[in-house]
Write a protein that holds these residues in place. Sequence first.
Motif, PDB file in Angstrom:
ATOM      1  N   SER A  75       0.467  -1.101  -0.430  1.00 17.48           N
ATOM      2  CA  SER A  75       0.128   0.264  -0.187  1.00 17.48           C
ATOM      3  C   SER A  75       0.657   1.175  -0.046  1.00 17.48           C
ATOM      4  N   ARG A  76       0.606   2.302  -0.691  1.00 14.39           N
ATOM      5  CA  ARG A  76       1.121   3.280  -0.648  1.00 14.39           C
ATOM      6  C   ARG A  76       1.108   4.060   0.471  1.00 14.39           C
ATOM      7  N   PRO A  77       2.312   4.790   1.111  1.00 14.53           N
ATOM      8  CA  PRO A  77       2.238   5.653   2.652  1.00 14.53           C
ATOM      9  C   PRO A  77       1.030   6.957   2.869  1.00 14.53           C
ATOM     10  N   PHE A  78       0.251   6.996   3.622  1.00 11.60           N
ATOM     11  CA  PHE A  78      -0.584   8.667   3.755  1.00 11.60           C
ATOM     12  C   PHE A  78       0.994   9.567   3.149  1.00 11.60           C
ATOM     13  N   ARG A  79       0.780  10.279   2.312  1.00  8.19           N
ATOM     14  CA  ARG A  79       1.225  11.746   2.457  1.00  8.19           C
ATOM     15  C   ARG A  79       0.345  12.732   3.081  1.00  8.19           C
ATOM     16  N   LEU A  80       1.106  13.652   4.051  1.00 12.65           N
ATOM     17  CA  LEU A  80       0.270  14.439   4.681  1.00 12.65           C
ATOM     18  C   LEU A  80      -0.279  14.966   4.013  1.00 12.65           C
ATOM     19  N   PRO A  81      -1.332  16.503   3.642  1.00 13.17           N
ATOM     20  CA  PRO A  81      -1.031  17.294   2.939  1.00 13.17           C
ATOM     21  C   PRO A  81      -0.728  18.753   3.796  1.00 13.17           C
ATOM     22  N   LEU A 140      17.175  -9.148  13.890  1.00 14.59           N
ATOM     23  CA  LEU A 140      17.327  -9.183  12.201  1.00 14.59           C
ATOM     24  C   LEU A 140      16.729  -7.672  11.967  1.00 14.59           C
ATOM     25  N   GLN A 141      16.083  -7.293  12.490  1.00 12.85           N
ATOM     26  CA  GLN A 141      15.521  -6.404  13.162  1.00 12.85           C
ATOM     27  C   GLN A 141      15.674  -5.236  12.421  1.00 12.85           C
ATOM     28  N   SER A 142      16.773  -4.550  13.391  1.00 12.50           N
ATOM     29  CA  SER A 142      17.906  -2.952  12.118  1.00 12.50           C
ATOM     30  C   SER A 142      17.400  -3.085  10.835  1.00 12.50           C
ATOM     31  N   THR A 143      17.880  -4.702  10.594  1.00 12.32           N
ATOM     32  CA  THR A 143      17.973  -4.725   8.984  1.00 12.32           C
ATOM     33  C   THR A 143      16.673  -4.540   8.211  1.00 12.32           C
ATOM     34  N   ILE A 144      16.101  -5.400   8.644  1.00 12.78           N
ATOM     35  CA  ILE A 144      14.508  -5.355   8.096  1.00 12.78           C
ATOM     36  C   ILE A 144      13.844  -4.358   8.309  1.00 12.78           C
ATOM     37  N   ALA A 145      13.765  -3.211   9.513  1.00 14.10           N
ATOM     38  CA  ALA A 145      13.350  -2.044   9.599  1.00 14.10           C
ATOM     39  C   ALA A 145      13.955  -0.812   8.759  1.00 14.10           C
ATOM     40  N   ARG A 146      14.795  -0.901   8.178  1.00 12.71           N
ATOM     41  CA  ARG A 146      15.404  -0.189   7.302  1.00 12.71           C
ATOM     42  C   ARG A 146      14.565  -0.031   5.786  1.00 12.71           C
ATOM     43  N   LEU A 147      15.061  -1.704   5.920  1.00  9.65           N
ATOM     44  CA  LEU A 147      14.235  -1.953   4.491  1.00  9.65           C
ATOM     45  C   LEU A 147      12.807  -1.581   4.507  1.00  9.65           C
ATOM     46  N   LEU A 148      12.353  -2.334   5.554  1.00  9.71           N
ATOM     47  CA  LEU A 148      10.788  -2.432   5.223  1.00  9.71           C
ATOM     48  C   LEU A 148       9.370  -1.698   5.944  1.00  9.71           C
ATOM     49  N   PHE A 149      10.095  -0.931   7.020  1.00  6.23           N
ATOM     50  CA  PHE A 149       9.568  -0.685   8.233  1.00  6.23           C
ATOM     51  C   PHE A 149       8.929   1.172   7.409  1.00  6.23           C
ATOM     52  N   LYS A 150       7.826   1.548   8.338  1.00  6.98           N
ATOM     53  CA  LYS A 150       8.323   3.070   7.734  1.00  6.98           C
ATOM     54  C   LYS A 150       9.141   4.030   8.283  1.00  6.98           C
ATOM     55  N   THR A 151       9.675   5.376   7.719  1.00  9.52           N
ATOM     56  CA  THR A 151      10.332   6.216   8.675  1.00  9.52           C
ATOM     57  C   THR A 151       9.218   6.445   9.819  1.00  9.52           C
ATOM     58  N   PRO A 152      10.658   7.705  10.403  1.00  2.61           N
ATOM     59  CA  PRO A 152       9.414   8.176  11.880  1.00  2.61           C
ATOM     60  C   PRO A 152       8.716   8.868  11.037  1.00  2.61           C
ATOM     61  N   ALA A 153       9.003  10.104   9.781  1.00  3.63           N
ATOM     62  CA  ALA A 153       8.404  10.817   9.330  1.00  3.63           C
ATOM     63  C   ALA A 153       6.934  10.267   8.721  1.00  3.63           C
ATOM     64  N   GLU A 154       7.088   9.132   8.216  1.00  2.00           N
ATOM     65  CA  GLU A 154       5.506   8.843   7.273  1.00  2.00           C
ATOM     66  C   GLU A 154       4.687   8.195   8.714  1.00  2.00           C
ATOM     67  N   GLY A 155       5.279   7.863   9.807  1.00  2.00           N
ATOM     68  CA  GLY A 155       4.781   7.374  10.638  1.00  2.00           C
ATOM     69  C   GLY A 155       3.750   8.252  11.993  1.00  2.00           C
ATOM     70  N   ALA A 156       4.460   9.509  11.698  1.00  2.00           N
ATOM     71  CA  ALA A 156       3.975  10.661  12.383  1.00  2.00           C
ATOM     72  C   ALA A 156       2.690  11.197  11.445  1.00  2.00           C
ATOM     73  N   ALA A 157       2.700  11.056   9.706  1.00  2.00           N
ATOM     74  CA  ALA A 157       1.589  11.372   8.888  1.00  2.00           C
ATOM     75  C   ALA A 157      -0.091  11.859   9.512  1.00  2.00           C
ATOM     76  N   THR A 158      -0.039  10.795   9.912  1.00  2.00           N
ATOM     77  CA  THR A 158      -1.292  10.118  10.598  1.00  2.00           C
ATOM     78  C   THR A 158      -2.191  10.893  11.468  1.00  2.00           C
ATOM     79  N   VAL A 159      -0.685  10.796  12.379  1.00  2.00           N
ATOM     80  CA  VAL A 159      -0.616  11.466  13.692  1.00  2.00           C
ATOM     81  C   VAL A 159      -1.102  12.972  13.907  1.00  2.00           C
ATOM     82  N   LEU A 160      -0.039  13.426  11.946  1.00  2.00           N
ATOM     83  CA  LEU A 160      -0.339  15.141  12.451  1.00  2.00           C
ATOM     84  C   LEU A 160      -1.877  15.802  11.748  1.00  2.00           C
ATOM     85  N   TYR A 161      -2.198  14.628  11.006  1.00  2.00           N
ATOM     86  CA  TYR A 161      -3.715  14.804   9.929  1.00  2.00           C
ATOM     87  C   TYR A 161      -4.475  15.295  11.125  1.00  2.00           C
TER      88      TYR A 161
END
Length: 326
Positions: free
Chosen positions: A30-36, A257-278
């Motif tokens: 799915s496409r990460p939500f981008r804050l308007p 494995l988490q640190s490697t997987i997280a960098r590749l597959l997890f959202k960035t903190p800014a992407e995680g914050a988008a819906t919070v800010l919205y």
Amino acid sequence: MLSTVRCRFLQPVFQLYLLGFKVLLAQLFSRPFRLPVMPRQDGKVAIVTGGGRGIGYEVVLHMARLGVHVIIGGRDEQEGLAAVRRICEEYKEAKEFMKLDLASSQSVRHFVQSFKQRGLPLNILVNNAGVMLVPEGRTEDGFEQHFGVNYLGHFLLTWLLLDTLKNSGKCGHFSRVVNISSSAHRIGKISINALNSCKCYSAHAAYCNSKLAQLLFSSHLDQELQRRGFPVSSCAVDPGMVDTALYRHLWMPFHLLQSTIARLLFKTPAEGAATVLYTALSPALEGQSEGGYWANGCREMTTPPTFDPTLKLSLWESSLQLLGLP
């Protein structure tokens, strides 16, 4: 008997990691939500717990960019002050750190007292700080750590700040409470008669239960505010799986494995914050019921327990009793 206890311990472990795998797959497809683009928020005051790093830091950074006077509430003073200095290098708007330990009701009360003495309004409260899969332990007040920090600490903070939130909101410009939740609530269970029990302790179950409790509180609070006609809304946000320090207590095979997987597959903190800010800032949500459970920029359905009015009320009343509130 031993096999039964072992099964009760392992079941939430497998459930949580299976759920995490499903959430990760959904994120990948799915496409990460981008804050308007958000309008300026000059004159508003916000409190963000755990705003010194991760999602909280990104929330504080973006709010400061829009002119919000942001107060970081956190346990780590060095980390919080460093965050303030970094943000001040870019934006001149007021931002500051105040000591807040959610594992101590005394600290929460002192934080609120210090804030109220300044006579500031409070337009936004972001209950972001939390712990995940920490070893068995108790808070200063004797509560299991996940339940005490993720849920009760924020319950007390919100309760003590409610009068300021009410006085700061008005028709068309509601004050907002945003509770950072998790999809882990879907496998959580609430037993009113054993809210603080550590019998057959499982950090995985405790984390999931605390997130369900947080969601029940968020929903009940919003319903009560709307029913009584106060200009305050409450919602819960699932930021998804985000590359932050929250995952440092994963089971060892996953932790390696988490640190490697997280960098590749997890959202960035800014992407995680988008819906919070919205949910905290968007004028598009003004004038409608802003409560509910949000993920990736949209409202989502939650599990059946979150629609149980008896459970929500029982948890609310039990929490007041545990915290010695009227």
